[in-house]
Design a protein around this motif. Structure first.
Motif, short mmCIF file in Angstrom:
data_model
loop_
_atom_site.label_atom_id
_atom_site.label_comp_id
_atom_site.label_asym_id
_atom_site.label_seq_id
_atom_site.Cartn_x
_atom_site.Cartn_y
_atom_site.Cartn_z
N CYS A 1 0.86 -1.25 -0.03
CA CYS A 1 0.11 -0.01 -0.13
C CYS A 1 0.78 1.29 0.17
N ASP B 1 0.34 3.66 1.95
CA ASP B 1 0.33 4.37 3.28
C ASP B 1 1.65 5.16 3.89
N GLY C 1 -4.27 0.43 -0.89
CA GLY C 1 -4.80 -0.88 -0.48
C GLY C 1 -4.15 -2.40 -0.72
N HIS D 1 -2.13 -3.91 4.98
CA HIS D 1 -1.79 -3.57 6.18
C HIS D 1 -3.25 -3.31 7.06
N CYS E 1 -5.99 0.33 7.18
CA CYS E 1 -5.81 0.76 5.91
C CYS E 1 -6.84 1.79 5.34
N GLY E 2 -6.52 2.90 4.64
CA GLY E 2 -7.50 3.97 4.42
C GLY E 2 -8.30 3.24 3.51
#
Ligand SMILES: [Zn+2]
Length: 194
Positions: A41, A43, A68, A99, A102-103
């Protein structure tokens, strides 16, 4: 733009980096030493943590970062990078690392549309896209369970027509974005046993 704007800070840091020859410690070639490609991801908490927590250093792996850590389309850009890594750049295995927290677990259509409108996108444009057939909910690919998401992604990659017969192991893991702790979800070596 003020002098301290991000872009100018980057250019200044770059001048220092190059003139002090800091690149010397990063020199390697385009082939991954560990012969693997990692899909993870974007992130911010994983920027350096992921590699450190996996014991991977410069030159050892191909790393693809998408929101994602998902593959949405078998011929889309994430899969394109994986196929290039395997067939053109000598990667022999694929590691999917999603992870926790995650958003992509909270990307709802209505929330996304609110954010678009706050940025100045007109509601007319949004409805025009939706009428043209863009199903925002589907396109956003929100997922509820990170383990299911990893398993789905592993399955899409593993069964890809340009990979399935090559017997490339595809592993699935979940990382804790605070501690770097990895959990094994799919052991691709066991899955490829005949
Ligand atoms: Zn994420």
């Amino acid at each position: 733009m003020p002098e301290q704007a991000n872009l100018y800070q980057i250019l200044q840091a770059n001048d220092e980096f190059v003139s002090n020859q800091k690149y010397k410690e990063y020199q390697t070639d385009k082939f991954p030493e560990k012969r693997m490609v990692i899909l993870t991801c974007m992130d911010t908490r994983l920027v350096e943590l992921l590699e450190r927590a996996m014991g991977i250093s410069q030159g050892q792996a191909k790393i693809i970062r998408v929101a994602g850590a998902q593959v949405h389309h078998p011929f889309g850009s994430a899969m394109h990078s994986i196929l290039i890594a395997v067939h053109m750049l000598e990667a022999d295995e694929v590691v999917v690392v999603a992870h926790h927290d995650c958003g992509m677990q909270s990307v709802e259509r209505d929330v996304f549309v609110d954010k678009l409108i706050k940025r100045g996108i007109s509601p007319k444009t949004v409805s025009m896209m939706e009428h043209a057939g863009i199903e925002l909910d589907r396109w956003l690919h929100k997922f509820d369970n990170v383990y299911d998401s990893v398993k789905d992604t592993v399955s899409v990659i593993k069964n890809h027509p340009f990979l399935a017969e090559a017997g490339i192991p595809v592993h699935g893991l979940v990382i804790d974005p605070h501690t770097g702790k990895l959990e094994l979800v799919v052991d691709g070596y066991k899955q490829t046993e005949k």
